[in-house]
Write an enzyme that holds these catalytic residues in place. Structure first.
Site, short mmCIF file in Angstrom:
data_model
loop_
_atom_site.label_atom_id
_atom_site.label_comp_id
_atom_site.label_asym_id
_atom_site.label_seq_id
_atom_site.Cartn_x
_atom_site.Cartn_y
_atom_site.Cartn_z
N CYS A 1 0.86 -1.17 0.00
CA CYS A 1 0.00 0.00 0.00
C CYS A 1 0.90 1.23 0.00
O CYS A 1 1.89 1.27 0.73
CB CYS A 1 -0.87 0.00 1.25
SG CYS A 1 -1.96 1.42 1.37
N HIS B 1 -8.98 -3.96 -1.96
CA HIS B 1 -8.05 -3.16 -1.15
C HIS B 1 -8.43 -1.68 -1.20
O HIS B 1 -8.48 -1.00 -0.17
CB HIS B 1 -6.63 -3.39 -1.68
CG HIS B 1 -5.55 -2.58 -1.04
ND1 HIS B 1 -4.50 -3.14 -0.35
CD2 HIS B 1 -5.35 -1.24 -0.98
CE1 HIS B 1 -3.71 -2.17 0.11
NE2 HIS B 1 -4.19 -1.01 -0.27
N GLU B 2 -8.74 -1.19 -2.40
CA GLU B 2 -9.08 0.23 -2.54
C GLU B 2 -10.45 0.55 -1.93
O GLU B 2 -10.63 1.60 -1.31
CB GLU B 2 -9.05 0.64 -4.02
CG GLU B 2 -7.69 0.49 -4.71
CD GLU B 2 -6.52 1.06 -3.93
OE1 GLU B 2 -6.69 2.10 -3.26
OE2 GLU B 2 -5.44 0.45 -3.97
NI NI Z 1 -3.57 0.99 -0.15
#
Ligand code: NI
Length: 182
Positions: A115, A158-159
């Site tokens: 990330c 994830h986003e």
């Molecule tokens: Ni991220």
């Protein structure tokens, strides 16, 4: 142009905010931000440019990572094939994204997730659905529907988590519980 210092670090509490729905038409500022996000993600995955501009490589970014409390994200997914002469990418912009369905099967990234807001290596597995269907809006406010699988599905999930104040480090486990890793 987005620089590394513009991206919020994991310790920044703003990353824990629930991002707000976007109304259309999109402001010019949001359109510019989206283009900057695309540019960053694209350039960061090209070694020559990532070194030149000192960009940590990433394939996804949510607006909240720039401190913008709005529900949209960008994913620039490398799709280069062996015989391609240069790197190729598919770009996804989803505004007000909703995951409307998913597979039962779960997967996890073998090398762990990364990330842009977590500037350290974190070992472990994050369970994600192997296949997902997202709905949302494009930059012009048209309704869109996108299916994603494998790495791209992981990126979308994830986003989406970012828009709900969740970081992958919150979900990490040391054991993959036998689920498939990719
Ligand atoms: Ni991220």
């Amino acid at each position: 142009m987005i620089k590394m210092k513009d991206i919020l670090d994991e310790k920044d509490k703003r990353l824990r905010n629930i991002s707000k729905e976007v109304t259309f038409p999109l402001s010019q500022k949001d359109k510019d931000t989206i283009n900057d996000m695309i540019e960053y993600l694209h350039d960061s995955q090209i070694e020559e440019l990532s070194e030149k501009y000192n960009l940590r490589p990433g394939m996804g970014m949510a607006a909240i990572q720039l401190g913008i409390n709005k529900r949209y994200f960008v994913v620039v997914h490398e799709v280069t094939k062996e015989d391609d002469e240069e790197q190729k990418f598919d770009t996804y912009v989803i505004i007000n994204p909703v995951m409307i369905s998913h597979s039962e099967e779960e997967i996890a990234a073998d090398a762990g997730e990364g990330c842009l807001s977590v500037n350290r290596d974190v070992e472990g597995y994050v369970k994600r659905y192997a296949r997902v269907k997202f709905e949302g809006y494009d930059i012009d406010g048209n309704k869109i529907s996108i299916r994603a699988r494998e790495e791209l599905a992981i990126a979308f999930q994830h986003e989406l988590d970012h828009l709900n104040g969740i970081l992958f480090i919150d979900k990490i486990t040391n054991n993959n519980d036998g689920i498939r890793t990719i």
